[in-house]
Design a protein around this motif. Structure first.
Motif, PDB file in Angstrom:
ATOM      1  N   ILE A 100      -9.557  -1.945  12.253  1.00 33.13           N
ATOM      2  CA  ILE A 100      -9.686  -0.772  11.062  1.00 33.13           C
ATOM      3  C   ILE A 100      -9.395   0.821  11.044  1.00 33.13           C
ATOM      4  N   LYS A 101     -10.035   1.214  13.441  1.00 36.24           N
ATOM      5  CA  LYS A 101      -9.481   2.927  13.863  1.00 36.24           C
ATOM      6  C   LYS A 101      -8.305   2.498  13.075  1.00 36.24           C
ATOM      7  N   THR A 102      -7.268   1.792  13.115  1.00 30.87           N
ATOM      8  CA  THR A 102      -5.707   1.703  13.909  1.00 30.87           C
ATOM      9  C   THR A 102      -5.265   2.152  11.627  1.00 30.87           C
ATOM     10  N   ALA A 103      -5.616   1.166  11.454  1.00 29.85           N
ATOM     11  CA  ALA A 103      -5.241   1.165   9.446  1.00 29.85           C
ATOM     12  C   ALA A 103      -6.421   1.821   8.030  1.00 29.85           C
ATOM     13  N   GLY A 104      -7.409   2.298   8.615  1.00 27.47           N
ATOM     14  CA  GLY A 104      -8.532   2.184   7.531  1.00 27.47           C
ATOM     15  C   GLY A 104      -7.941   3.843   6.741  1.00 27.47           C
ATOM     16  N   GLU A 105      -7.313   4.970   7.657  1.00 26.78           N
ATOM     17  CA  GLU A 105      -6.975   5.929   7.239  1.00 26.78           C
ATOM     18  C   GLU A 105      -5.506   5.748   5.777  1.00 26.78           C
ATOM     19  N   PHE A 106      -4.795   5.110   6.216  1.00 25.49           N
ATOM     20  CA  PHE A 106      -3.985   4.411   5.339  1.00 25.49           C
ATOM     21  C   PHE A 106      -5.011   3.558   4.221  1.00 25.49           C
ATOM     22  N   VAL A 107      -5.103   2.572   4.505  1.00 29.35           N
ATOM     23  CA  VAL A 107      -5.961   1.881   2.845  1.00 29.35           C
ATOM     24  C   VAL A 107      -7.258   2.400   2.676  1.00 29.35           C
ATOM     25  N   GLY A 108      -7.872   3.111   3.091  1.00 26.03           N
ATOM     26  CA  GLY A 108      -8.772   4.544   2.712  1.00 26.03           C
ATOM     27  C   GLY A 108      -8.431   5.424   1.661  1.00 26.03           C
ATOM     28  N   LYS A 109      -7.583   5.733   1.674  1.00 27.85           N
ATOM     29  CA  LYS A 109      -6.709   6.402   0.485  1.00 27.85           C
ATOM     30  C   LYS A 109      -6.024   5.503  -1.053  1.00 27.85           C
ATOM     31  N   ASP A 110      -5.785   4.693  -0.504  1.00 26.60           N
ATOM     32  CA  ASP A 110      -5.554   3.909  -1.295  1.00 26.60           C
ATOM     33  C   ASP A 110      -6.313   4.168  -2.762  1.00 26.60           C
ATOM     34  N   LEU A 111      -8.132   2.879  -1.662  1.00 23.32           N
ATOM     35  CA  LEU A 111      -8.827   2.677  -2.047  1.00 23.32           C
ATOM     36  C   LEU A 111      -9.738   4.416  -3.385  1.00 23.32           C
ATOM     37  N   ALA A 112      -9.332   4.621  -2.783  1.00 23.75           N
ATOM     38  CA  ALA A 112      -9.808   5.807  -3.312  1.00 23.75           C
ATOM     39  C   ALA A 112      -8.672   6.099  -4.786  1.00 23.75           C
ATOM     40  N   VAL A 113      -7.876   5.666  -4.690  1.00 25.08           N
ATOM     41  CA  VAL A 113      -7.424   5.913  -5.762  1.00 25.08           C
ATOM     42  C   VAL A 113      -7.535   5.268  -6.925  1.00 25.08           C
ATOM     43  N   VAL A 114      -7.389   3.235  -6.569  1.00 31.48           N
ATOM     44  CA  VAL A 114      -8.023   2.508  -7.133  1.00 31.48           C
ATOM     45  C   VAL A 114      -9.701   2.124  -7.814  1.00 31.48           C
ATOM     46  N   ARG A 115     -10.146   2.843  -6.722  1.00 32.52           N
ATOM     47  CA  ARG A 115     -11.490   3.344  -7.523  1.00 32.52           C
ATOM     48  C   ARG A 115     -11.909   4.426  -8.077  1.00 32.52           C
ATOM     49  N   GLY A 116     -10.947   5.127  -8.186  1.00 30.92           N
ATOM     50  CA  GLY A 116     -10.855   5.989  -9.137  1.00 30.92           C
ATOM     51  C   GLY A 116     -10.243   5.715 -10.375  1.00 30.92           C
ATOM     52  N   ILE A 117      -9.493   5.359 -10.365  1.00 34.17           N
ATOM     53  CA  ILE A 117      -9.095   4.798 -11.570  1.00 34.17           C
ATOM     54  C   ILE A 117     -10.232   3.221 -12.825  1.00 34.17           C
ATOM     55  N   ALA A 118     -10.470   3.065 -11.751  1.00 31.46           N
ATOM     56  CA  ALA A 118     -11.571   1.967 -12.375  1.00 31.46           C
ATOM     57  C   ALA A 118     -12.527   2.351 -13.331  1.00 31.46           C
ATOM     58  N   ALA A 119     -13.193   3.701 -12.648  1.00 31.29           N
ATOM     59  CA  ALA A 119     -14.246   4.741 -12.419  1.00 31.29           C
ATOM     60  C   ALA A 119     -13.346   5.593 -14.193  1.00 31.29           C
ATOM     61  N   GLU A 120     -12.293   5.762 -14.261  1.00 31.05           N
ATOM     62  CA  GLU A 120     -11.842   6.026 -15.610  1.00 31.05           C
ATOM     63  C   GLU A 120     -11.390   5.303 -17.097  1.00 31.05           C
ATOM     64  N   LEU A 121     -11.974   4.144 -16.313  1.00 30.72           N
ATOM     65  CA  LEU A 121     -11.566   3.122 -17.483  1.00 30.72           C
ATOM     66  C   LEU A 121     -12.837   2.018 -17.227  1.00 30.72           C
ATOM     67  N   GLY A 122     -14.152   2.879 -17.161  1.00 27.67           N
ATOM     68  CA  GLY A 122     -15.549   2.451 -17.480  1.00 27.67           C
ATOM     69  C   GLY A 122     -16.037   1.204 -16.627  1.00 27.67           C
ATOM     70  N   SER A 123     -15.748   1.204 -14.804  1.00 20.91           N
ATOM     71  CA  SER A 123     -15.686  -0.119 -14.084  1.00 20.91           C
ATOM     72  C   SER A 123     -14.748  -0.294 -13.137  1.00 20.91           C
TER      73      SER A 123
END
Length: 266
Positions: free
Chosen positions: A227-250
């Motif tokens: 997680i220390k090595t890859a967390g930043e890379f995965v985290g930025k993409d999770l923020a995007v997909v969570r934002g899209i899901a929220a826009e869809l009301g999910s």
């Protein structure tokens, strides 16, 4: 083929090396002395301005870190404005499908074709030519840019129309993060049973619980170190997909629960 490349960093540099090795003429945006020297060593042509990178490119490749950087480089920074009619633009950065669509809206009237091709894998995969590419775009555009993508991508997967590559990659990374969370929970269970994390990570890859995520984490030695090595890379993409899901009301459902479990392993 004449290629303009923007983003020759951790991931982009081995891509440039593969392109040069395949015989392509590659102009690379590089504005510091260190980067210019590195590109020259790879056999690329170091260029200081976006306009010069893209002006003669048959294919322009963008491989920056964030969705915001893609918009800045392609729209405000002038990639689309500098590209000639009849050229093609490849977007490797993982981000919002809406960013890809907004770039295409600007590019298409100028006669520029666009594909989104987010990558799965690391610099070692790029160097070996084994990145997985999830490509969204028209069939004829992929056919046109495939000789470029195939230099560092295998497999190159056509997953649908423009924007589909981003959607598949975001789902991929949400599931990847959930796998990490499930593995973190498994390590906690092992500790409760008196089994060390190192023993589990050594043994589980040989059992029915084996997975690519488990193999990667085991190679790194622990959940926390991965997680220390890859967390930043995965985290930025999770923020995007969570934002899209929220826009869809999910939301991400049970994936979110597993992802949150992994977050506590930091």
């Amino acid at each position: 083929m004449r290629i303009g490349f923007i983003g020759a960093g951790r991931m982009g540099r081995p891509m440039v090396a593969r392109l040069v090795g395949a015989g392509h003429d590659v102009d690379v945006l590089s504005r510091t002395a260190d980067k210019r020297a590195a590109i020259t060593e790879l056999g690329g042509r170091s260029v200081a301005e976006i306009a010069e990178v893209c002006a003669a490119a048959e294919v322009a490749v963008v491989c920056v870190f964030t969705d915001e950087q893609v918009r800045e480089v392609c729209l405000a920074g002038g990639v689309v404005a500098a590209m000639p009619a009849g050229s093609a633009l490849v977007l490797h950065t993982t981000g919002s499908p809406r960013t890809v669509e907004s770039i295409a809206e600007r590019a298409t009237p100028r006669g520029i074709e666009v594909v989104d091709a987010p990558v799965s894998g690391g610099p070692h995969n790029a160097a070996a030519g084994t990145l997985t590419l999830f490509v969204g775009g028209a069939d004829h555009t992929l056919t046109r840019v495939r000789p470029v993508l195939s230099c560092y991508g295998d497999p190159v997967l056509h997953v649908g129309p423009l924007g589909a590559g981003q959607k598949v990659k975001l789902v991929n990374n949400a599931l990847f993060a959930a796998h990490i969370g499930l593995l973190a929970e498994a390590v906690r269970l092992g500790a409760q049973l008196g089994v060390t994390e190192s023993a589990l990570l050594s043994a589980l890859p040989h059992g029915s619980a084996s997975s690519r995520v488990l193999d990667i984490v085991a190679a790194g030695g622990s959940i926390a170190s991965f997680i220390k090595t890859a967390g930043e890379f995965v985290g930025k993409d999770l923020a995007v997909v969570r934002g899209i899901a929220a826009e869809l009301g999910s939301d991400l459902g049970v994936l979110d629960d597993a992802i949150d479990a992994g977050a506590t392993a930091k």
